[in-house]
Scaffold this active site. Structure first.
Site, PDB file in Angstrom:
ATOM      1  N   GLU A 210       0.824  -1.222   0.000  1.00  0.00           N
ATOM      2  CA  GLU A 210       0.000   0.000   0.000  1.00  0.00           C
ATOM      3  C   GLU A 210       0.856   1.270   0.000  1.00  0.00           C
ATOM      4  OE1 GLU A 210      -2.877  -0.279   3.163  1.00  0.00           O
ATOM      5  OE2 GLU A 210      -4.216  -1.462   1.919  1.00  0.00           O
TER       6      GLU A 210
ATOM      7  N   GLU B 273      -6.353  -8.148  -0.359  1.00  0.00           N
ATOM      8  CA  GLU B 273      -6.781  -8.126   1.045  1.00  0.00           C
ATOM      9  C   GLU B 273      -8.270  -7.849   1.122  1.00  0.00           C
ATOM     10  OE1 GLU B 273      -4.806  -5.373   3.635  1.00  0.00           O
ATOM     11  OE2 GLU B 273      -2.841  -5.802   2.792  1.00  0.00           O
TER      12      GLU B 273
END
Ligand code: GLA
Ligand code: ZN
Length: 677
Positions: A153, A314
């Protein structure tokens, strides 16, 4: 193993065995439980730097060797991560310059958090290179490895002196001369004229933030820096085995993520995404429709980035621990939300994380295995059920559905909208309005790609560009050509006002220039002014004998030949056009001069889609809370309400209980019963 040769969809998640090395019985349980849950992939090593290099230059890979081998022996593939998203304390202590310069005044941040590093730091890059190279040398040919996961991320900005130096170079490269930069930034305002690039600093909170072109450039510069860093990591891992694809997990809120994902996707073999919709937190407790639309839009963006399936890297099988209210996923929602991802083009369903940590900030973030360690839990059963379902769906692997409609949700446009100062203080509407358009199209039961202005327009029949405030060079021409060639283009209020540096377009007395810039003839109208309405105010517009609300922003238009679809009914601009349609070349140019309620948007796009000849996935008007998507010839009909719903599909009436879904093969109408859960 080559990822493309795996015939099944993938199911698994982030696995952090380095947190459990002192618990051998837990590690034994993990493999058994994974097999029981239908897990065939795990992501290893995302935050493992301090377990892999506990002291500078001392590498301890034995634990990872052991885990990788055991996973492979048990038929579980590995996505291996480079550990660059978080650094061990020894690294920051020895080399303080690797930490970020903060947003307030550019001073170094203390150690802590993730992503808290400066990508301009040569020392940081060198340390990452060393650990990445060791990993790549060691694991590139491990039979369990199917993909590299670069960092985690990536996001945010550093404002330090090293970044300032790089920013100046970036600006010099973009503008060539300081005069050109002064012109683009309009620096005569407030006496800001620069005499050299060395006078320009990163736009910190306590410094210069008035020159919007500069602030936007800083975000572009930092996005380029992130991508450059990603490229450097990619080069290292690819050196040892170019056949292993690379990805990085993206997350999405356009205006907060300081990365242009359209650009970043070019550096990736596969896009992947972390999805955390706020299920069950909406106002209407009987409907998850709005949350589903939010999630769906982001999936359609991820798929469209490379025009191929993405990985859901995720998600959470129960409640996350970072929401205002951490609500459990209601029964059937885990399956339904997973089917939404799969129907939108996900080739995997993965979780953060496999097993709940015992300490630190995410010890209560929902995982497949809870602290009880048992498989006799509701969450485990939900996950196992998804695993079993995915196994039946190998026909989807690698398959992407065609979309005839695209919605433009462009990063540079978004950051410019959020930066400019006009209309209202609260900027959230700039994110909500494009979503409202996406939702209205989705309710018309067609597939949608969510794209940027630089994407290829040619494959679409309809393109919608809500609030396309920024017209970069060539954008107006691109729209013109699209319509000329037979496409239908929808543009809205607050479009075509500035160039790529947030500099307003202008005209002269003899040659005036009105918005949307350069396209008055294509849309058959010009815009004279825009009014901002307070949240409790509205105007009204009539369309096909019904009255709808005009809200938030109302432009005062002047008709130059377009067909009127709706007019304002009140206020001093009553009678002016609020929605128009104009034939141009072989296509149609639609203009929506105001934001409206959802009902109007639905009716409006129904008209646009009907007239463009695009077939619906199902031959039904919108049924409240029912979402329909199509992938590989399968129609996914999903009920995001807690209540029973009925919808006609291919001549049959289908009934869905709350949170239920069915999958219908177009050619095999009857098989829908089998898809029922
Ligand atoms: C993000 C991160 C994960 C984890 C999850 C859940 O997506 O990538 O490491 O923190 O959020 O909170
Ligand atoms: Zn920096």
């Amino acid at each position: 193993m080559k990822i493309d040769e795996i015939s099944n969809l993938l199911h698994g998640g982030d696995y952090n065995p380095d947190q459990w090395l002192e618990y051998p019985e837990i590690l034994d349980d993990d493999i058994e439980l994974m097999k029981e849950a239908g897990v065939n992939v795990v992501t290893l090593g995302v935050f493992s730097w301090s377990s892999l290099e506990p002291e500078e230059g001392v590498f301890t890979f034995e634990w990872l060797d052991n885990i990788m081998d055991r996973l492979y022996e048990n038929g579980i593939y590995v996505i291996l991560s480079t550990p660059s998203a978080a650094r061990p304390p020894w690294l920051a202590k020895k080399y303080p310059e690797i930490m970020r310069g903060n947003f307030m005044d550019g001073q170094r941040m203390p150690f802590g958090g993730r992503e808290n590093h400066c990508e301009s730091s040569e020392i940081w890059r060198e340390k990452v290179r060393i650990i990445d190279e060791k990993l790549a040398q060691h694991y590139s040919h491990h039979p369990a490895l199917i993909m590299w996961h670069l960092s985690n991320e990536m996001h945010g900005l550093c404002f330090c002196e090293n970044c300032a130096v790089n920013f100046r170079k970036w600006l010099k490269n973009k503008y060539g001369t300081i005069d050109e930069l002064n012109k683009q930034y309009w620096t005569a305002f407030w006496s800001r004229r620069f005499t050299g690039f060395d006078e320009i600093n990163p736009p910190v909170r306590f410094g210069e933030r008035q020159l919007h072109g500069q602030v936007i450039d800083y975000m572009r510069f930092y996005s380029d820096l992130h991508i450059d860093f990603l490229e450097a990591e990619k080069e290292i891992v690819k050196k040892y085995n170019p056949d292993i694809p690379v990805t990085t997990n993206m997350f999405m809120q356009h205006h907060t993520v300081k990365i242009n994902y359209h650009k970043m996707a070019k550096s990736l073999d596969i896009t992947s995404y972390d999805s955390y919709p706020m299920w069950h937190l909406g106002k209407d407790k009987t409907s998850e429709w709005k949350t589903a639309v939010w999630a769906s839009m982001r999936f359609d963006f991820m798929r469209a980035l490379k025009s191929k399936p993405f990985y859901l890297m995720e998600s959470v099988p129960s409640a996350p621990n970072h929401f205002e209210f951490c609500k459990l996923k209601r029964p059937k929602m885990h399956m339904l939300s997973s089917m939404l991802a799969v129907s939108s083009g996900a080739d995997s369903i993965q979780y953060f994380q496999w097993r709940k940590s015992l300490g630190a900030t995410e010890k209560f973030h929902g995982a497949v295995i809870d602290h009880d360690g048992s498989s006799d839990t509701r969450v485990f059963r939900d996950v196992r059920e998804v695993g079993a379902k995915l196994k039946e769906m190998s026909y989807l692997k690698g398959q992407k559905s065609k979309a005839d409609v695209a919605v433009i949700f462009d990063w540079e446009n978004m950051i410019a909208l959020f930066e400019q100062q006009n209309l209202r203080k609260d900027k959230e509407l700039f994110d909500k309005i494009p979503r409202a358009h996406y939702e209205a199209i989705l309710k018309n039961y067609v597939n949608i790609d969510v794209i940027g202005v630089d994407s290829d327009f040619s494959g679409y029949k309809v393109i919608s560009a809500p609030m396309l405030y920024m017209f970069k060079d060539g954008v107006a021409d691109k729209i013109r050509r699209f319509v000329e060639n037979g496409g239908s283009f929808v543009l809205t209020h607050y479009s075509g006002l500035v160039n790529e540096n947030d500099l307003c377009f202008h005209g002269t007395r003899r040659n005036p220039a009105f918005a949307p810039h350069g396209l008055n003839d294509v849309f058959g109208l010009r815009v004279n002014e825009i009014d901002a309405l307070c949240d409790d105010e509205f105007n009204e517009i009539s369309y096909e004998d019904k009255t709808f609300k005009a809200i938030n922003f109302c432009e005062l238009t002047e008709n130059l030949g377009a067909k009127t679809l709706a007019r304002y009914e009140h206020d001093f601009y009553a009678g002016l056009d609020a929605a128009t349609e104009n034939e141009y070349g072989g296509g149609k140019a639609y203009y929506l001069a105001c934001n409206t309620d959802d009902d109007f948007l639905y009716e409006f796009y129904k008209h646009v889609i009907d007239h463009s000849g695009i077939p619906r996935i199902v031959d039904s008007g919108y049924v409240k809370d029912i979402m329909v998507k199509e992938r590989a010839g399968r129609k996914f009909i999903m009920n995001f309400s807690t209540e029973k719903r009925r919808i006609g599909v291919d001549g049959e009436m289908i009934e869905l209980e709350g949170y239920e879904y069915v999958i219908i093969e177009s050619s095999l109408k009857k098989s829908y019963q089998e898809g029922k859960i």
